[in-house]
Design an enzyme around this catalytic site. Structure first.
Site, PDB file in Angstrom:
ATOM      1  N   HIS A 108      -7.420  75.451 -35.354  1.00  0.00           N
ATOM      2  CA  HIS A 108      -6.725  76.230 -34.774  1.00  0.00           C
ATOM      3  C   HIS A 108      -7.593  77.339 -34.210  1.00  0.00           C
ATOM      4  O   HIS A 108      -7.784  78.403 -34.938  1.00  0.00           O
ATOM      5  CB  HIS A 108      -5.864  76.766 -36.114  1.00  0.00           C
ATOM      6  CG  HIS A 108      -4.772  77.731 -35.618  1.00  0.00           C
ATOM      7  ND1 HIS A 108      -3.326  77.241 -35.170  1.00  0.00           N
ATOM      8  CD2 HIS A 108      -4.670  78.911 -35.329  1.00  0.00           C
ATOM      9  CE1 HIS A 108      -2.632  78.230 -35.131  1.00  0.00           C
ATOM     10  NE2 HIS A 108      -3.326  79.368 -34.948  1.00  0.00           N
ATOM     11  N   CYS A 109      -7.582  77.442 -32.949  1.00  0.00           N
ATOM     12  CA  CYS A 109      -8.055  78.776 -32.451  1.00  0.00           C
ATOM     13  C   CYS A 109      -7.208  78.538 -30.908  1.00  0.00           C
ATOM     14  O   CYS A 109      -6.593  77.863 -30.579  1.00  0.00           O
ATOM     15  CB  CYS A 109      -9.672  78.427 -31.874  1.00  0.00           C
ATOM     16  SG  CYS A 109      -9.992  76.810 -31.157  1.00  0.00           S
ATOM     17  N   HIS A 110      -7.413  79.835 -30.328  1.00  0.00           N
ATOM     18  CA  HIS A 110      -6.640  80.197 -29.225  1.00  0.00           C
ATOM     19  C   HIS A 110      -7.485  80.524 -28.125  1.00  0.00           C
ATOM     20  O   HIS A 110      -8.663  80.963 -28.373  1.00  0.00           O
ATOM     21  CB  HIS A 110      -5.629  81.272 -29.194  1.00  0.00           C
ATOM     22  CG  HIS A 110      -4.768  81.174 -30.442  1.00  0.00           C
ATOM     23  ND1 HIS A 110      -3.752  80.116 -30.620  1.00  0.00           N
ATOM     24  CD2 HIS A 110      -4.478  81.771 -31.604  1.00  0.00           C
ATOM     25  CE1 HIS A 110      -2.979  80.472 -31.499  1.00  0.00           C
ATOM     26  NE2 HIS A 110      -3.723  81.241 -32.583  1.00  0.00           N
ATOM     27  N   TYR A 153       3.324  90.477 -26.976  1.00  0.00           N
ATOM     28  CA  TYR A 153       2.240  91.247 -27.291  1.00  0.00           C
ATOM     29  C   TYR A 153       1.460  91.082 -26.022  1.00  0.00           C
ATOM     30  O   TYR A 153       1.365  89.901 -25.289  1.00  0.00           O
ATOM     31  CB  TYR A 153       1.433  91.215 -28.475  1.00  0.00           C
ATOM     32  CG  TYR A 153       1.039  89.672 -28.540  1.00  0.00           C
ATOM     33  CD1 TYR A 153      -0.440  89.465 -28.181  1.00  0.00           C
ATOM     34  CD2 TYR A 153       1.462  88.385 -29.407  1.00  0.00           C
ATOM     35  CE1 TYR A 153      -0.751  87.999 -28.011  1.00  0.00           C
ATOM     36  CE2 TYR A 153       1.071  87.415 -29.470  1.00  0.00           C
ATOM     37  CZ  TYR A 153      -0.066  87.211 -28.937  1.00  0.00           C
ATOM     38  OH  TYR A 153      -0.470  85.681 -29.091  1.00  0.00           O
ATOM     39  N   THR A 207       1.205  82.440 -27.796  1.00  0.00           N
ATOM     40  CA  THR A 207       2.640  82.658 -27.365  1.00  0.00           C
ATOM     41  C   THR A 207       2.525  83.662 -26.210  1.00  0.00           C
ATOM     42  O   THR A 207       3.484  83.919 -25.508  1.00  0.00           O
ATOM     43  CB  THR A 207       3.572  83.456 -28.701  1.00  0.00           C
ATOM     44  OG1 THR A 207       2.681  84.681 -29.152  1.00  0.00           O
ATOM     45  CG2 THR A 207       3.807  82.400 -29.458  1.00  0.00           C
ATOM     46  N   ARG A 213       3.836  72.849 -29.791  1.00  0.00           N
ATOM     47  CA  ARG A 213       3.832  73.693 -31.187  1.00  0.00           C
ATOM     48  C   ARG A 213       5.127  74.376 -30.984  1.00  0.00           C
ATOM     49  O   ARG A 213       5.742  74.855 -29.785  1.00  0.00           O
ATOM     50  CB  ARG A 213       3.000  74.921 -31.016  1.00  0.00           C
ATOM     51  CG  ARG A 213       2.821  75.863 -31.972  1.00  0.00           C
ATOM     52  CD  ARG A 213       1.796  77.037 -31.934  1.00  0.00           C
ATOM     53  NE  ARG A 213       1.505  77.757 -33.185  1.00  0.00           N
ATOM     54  CZ  ARG A 213       0.908  79.017 -33.078  1.00  0.00           C
ATOM     55  NH1 ARG A 213       0.945  79.656 -31.804  1.00  0.00           N
ATOM     56  NH2 ARG A 213       0.802  79.686 -34.093  1.00  0.00           N
ATOM     57  N   ARG A 244       9.189  87.623 -34.489  1.00  0.00           N
ATOM     58  CA  ARG A 244       8.511  88.742 -33.992  1.00  0.00           C
ATOM     59  C   ARG A 244       7.726  88.005 -32.424  1.00  0.00           C
ATOM     60  O   ARG A 244       7.071  88.712 -31.969  1.00  0.00           O
ATOM     61  CB  ARG A 244       7.533  89.521 -34.750  1.00  0.00           C
ATOM     62  CG  ARG A 244       6.384  88.698 -35.314  1.00  0.00           C
ATOM     63  CD  ARG A 244       5.568  89.384 -36.287  1.00  0.00           C
ATOM     64  NE  ARG A 244       4.756  88.626 -37.058  1.00  0.00           N
ATOM     65  CZ  ARG A 244       3.711  88.195 -36.560  1.00  0.00           C
ATOM     66  NH1 ARG A 244       3.183  88.207 -35.208  1.00  0.00           N
ATOM     67  NH2 ARG A 244       3.085  87.086 -37.115  1.00  0.00           N
ATOM     68  N   TYR A 274       5.147  76.774 -36.480  1.00  0.00           N
ATOM     69  CA  TYR A 274       4.911  77.996 -37.287  1.00  0.00           C
ATOM     70  C   TYR A 274       6.138  78.610 -37.620  1.00  0.00           C
ATOM     71  O   TYR A 274       6.968  78.979 -37.122  1.00  0.00           O
ATOM     72  CB  TYR A 274       3.800  78.782 -36.358  1.00  0.00           C
ATOM     73  CG  TYR A 274       3.309  79.957 -36.666  1.00  0.00           C
ATOM     74  CD1 TYR A 274       2.809  80.172 -37.962  1.00  0.00           C
ATOM     75  CD2 TYR A 274       3.162  81.321 -35.780  1.00  0.00           C
ATOM     76  CE1 TYR A 274       2.271  81.361 -38.524  1.00  0.00           C
ATOM     77  CE2 TYR A 274       2.445  82.413 -36.176  1.00  0.00           C
ATOM     78  CZ  TYR A 274       1.920  82.437 -37.580  1.00  0.00           C
ATOM     79  OH  TYR A 274       1.317  83.457 -38.101  1.00  0.00           O
ATOM     80  N   ASP A 307      -8.575  80.542 -36.279  1.00  0.00           N
ATOM     81  CA  ASP A 307      -7.508  81.389 -35.651  1.00  0.00           C
ATOM     82  C   ASP A 307      -8.226  82.468 -34.655  1.00  0.00           C
ATOM     83  O   ASP A 307      -7.399  83.199 -34.298  1.00  0.00           O
ATOM     84  CB  ASP A 307      -6.772  82.193 -36.528  1.00  0.00           C
ATOM     85  CG  ASP A 307      -5.443  82.703 -36.252  1.00  0.00           C
ATOM     86  OD1 ASP A 307      -4.831  82.020 -35.195  1.00  0.00           O
ATOM     87  OD2 ASP A 307      -4.905  83.662 -36.626  1.00  0.00           O
TER      88      ASP A 307
HETATM   89  C1  0GY Z   1      -1.721  82.527 -35.009  1.00  0.00           C
HETATM   90  C2  0GY Z   1      -0.690  83.629 -35.369  1.00  0.00           C
HETATM   91  C3  0GY Z   1      -0.056  84.500 -34.784  1.00  0.00           C
HETATM   92  C4  0GY Z   1       0.068  84.453 -33.475  1.00  0.00           C
HETATM   93  C5  0GY Z   1       0.382  83.316 -32.546  1.00  0.00           C
HETATM   94  O1  0GY Z   1       0.453  82.213 -30.360  1.00  0.00           O
HETATM   95  C6  0GY Z   1       0.713  83.433 -31.083  1.00  0.00           C
HETATM   96  O2  0GY Z   1       0.814  84.300 -30.499  1.00  0.00           O
HETATM   97  O3  0GY Z   1       0.123  82.291 -33.158  1.00  0.00           O
HETATM   98  C7  0GY Z   1       0.495  85.877 -35.401  1.00  0.00           C
HETATM   99  O4  0GY Z   1       0.923  86.738 -34.686  1.00  0.00           O
HETATM  100  O5  0GY Z   1       0.899  85.679 -36.628  1.00  0.00           O
HETATM  101  O6  0GY Z   1      -1.351  81.579 -35.343  1.00  0.00           O
HETATM  102  O7  0GY Z   1      -2.363  82.837 -34.240  1.00  0.00           O
END
Ligand code: 0GY
Length: 305
Positions: A32-34, A50, A78, A125, A131, A158, A258
């Protein structure tokens, strides 16, 4: 080109993570990473809630190597909406070492899904954290889930723990494996053996297709980071929750950093210490092997198992 201004109070990721003392087993997966942008190349989505700092694929791969990990599962964040290009290019840039989880709308074409599959995507996902995203009708999500089932993908969900009762029937109606982010975000002011977390455990017990990521101690913890209590006690309130899940469902748990840690306002974790947290929740080499290697490989690289 649009100039993107970070959301006020946004904390940048930890630039010089420590070298973990815990050595992950060979082949370990950060599941789980972005990636965020870089915005100049991959603009953030107009509908985002955001605006983050940049966090590129090369920076992600450098972190992977520094932490002693072998592979990444890059989950669409997101802030990029359903524009998956940054995530897809990251997967393509590390073939065999990166897989992806996309966000798609019902308008996605079969050709686009096929191209994503070829890039390494193995899941979509569905996000229910209000939020972070606007509402999508469940009928639409269900339709998507049937289309991606045909590709052998799964659904990552999520949500926050208080919303599980309302979402239960929808999740169990999904035709694929269902992977829950961050243990369904339990409220840590409640006990690990109390009714809220018991519901999540029951959900996993009753539905063998449900998996959980035991990720994000820094996001869930109320007791806080190492600076407050010393390294060994970092995020200590998360330990009993995560241990329960790891020890009860050792074949259905995943772990991830994360990184780059969206939306943390008070504390940005040292990713090295997040790796050192692993043996506190997966206490034996056998559990660590399942959590970090065997389980993510089965889900994301089944052709190698
Ligand atoms: C996470 C948690 C968050 C955000 C996102 O995709 C995202 O913007 O997942 C959060 O703000 O709780 O898993 O990265």
């Amino acid at each position: 080109m649009t100039d993107f201004v970070k959301t006020p109070g946004w904390l940048d990721w930890f630039a010089e993570p420590s070298t973990p003392r815990f050595k992950p087993p060979p082949g370990s997966v950060d599941a789980h990473c972005h990636v965020f942008g870089p915005a100049a190349e991959y603009p953030f989505a107009p509908e985002r809630k955001y605006t983050p700092c940049d966090a590129s694929r090369l920076q992600l791969f450098a972190l992977r190597d520094h932490l002693g990990l072998a592979r990444n599962v890059i989950v669409q964040a997101t802030c990029h909406g359903a524009d998956n290009r940054a995530m897809l290019d990251a997967c393509r840039a590390a073939p065999g070492r990166s897989r992806g989880v996309a966000t798609v709308r019902r308008s996605v074409s079969d050709n686009e899904l096929q191209a994503m599959h070829e890039a390494g995507v193995r899941g979509v996902r569905f996000n229910f954290v209000k939020r972070l995203v606007d509402f999508t009708p469940k009928a639409e999500l269900l339709e998507i889930s049937h289309r991606i089932q045909a590709l052998g993908w799964h659904v990552v969900v999520y949500f926050e723990a208080v919303d599980l009762p309302e979402l239960w029937d929808f999740f169990t109606a999904l035709p694929t494996a269902v992977v829950v982010d961050h243990m369904g975000r339990p409220d840590l002011s409640l006990p690990p053996d109390g009714p809220q977390f018991a519901l999540f455990e029951r959900f996993m017990h009753q539905h063998p297709k449900v998996w959980s990521k035991v990720s994000c101690p820094e996001r869930l913890s109320l007791s806080g980071p190492p600076a407050l209590h010393g390294e060994q006690a970092a995020y200590r309130d998360v330990v009993p929750f995560a241990r329960r899940i790891v020890e009860t469902f050792p074949e259905r748990v995943l772990w991830g950093t994360d990184w780059p840690h969206p939306n943390l306002r008070h504390h940005m974790p040292d990713d090295g210490l997040l790796v050192d947290f692993i043996p506190r929740i997966a206490r034996t080499p056998a559990l660590q092997q399942q959590l970090l290697v065997d389980n993510p490989m089965r889900l994301y690289w089944p052709e190698e198992c």
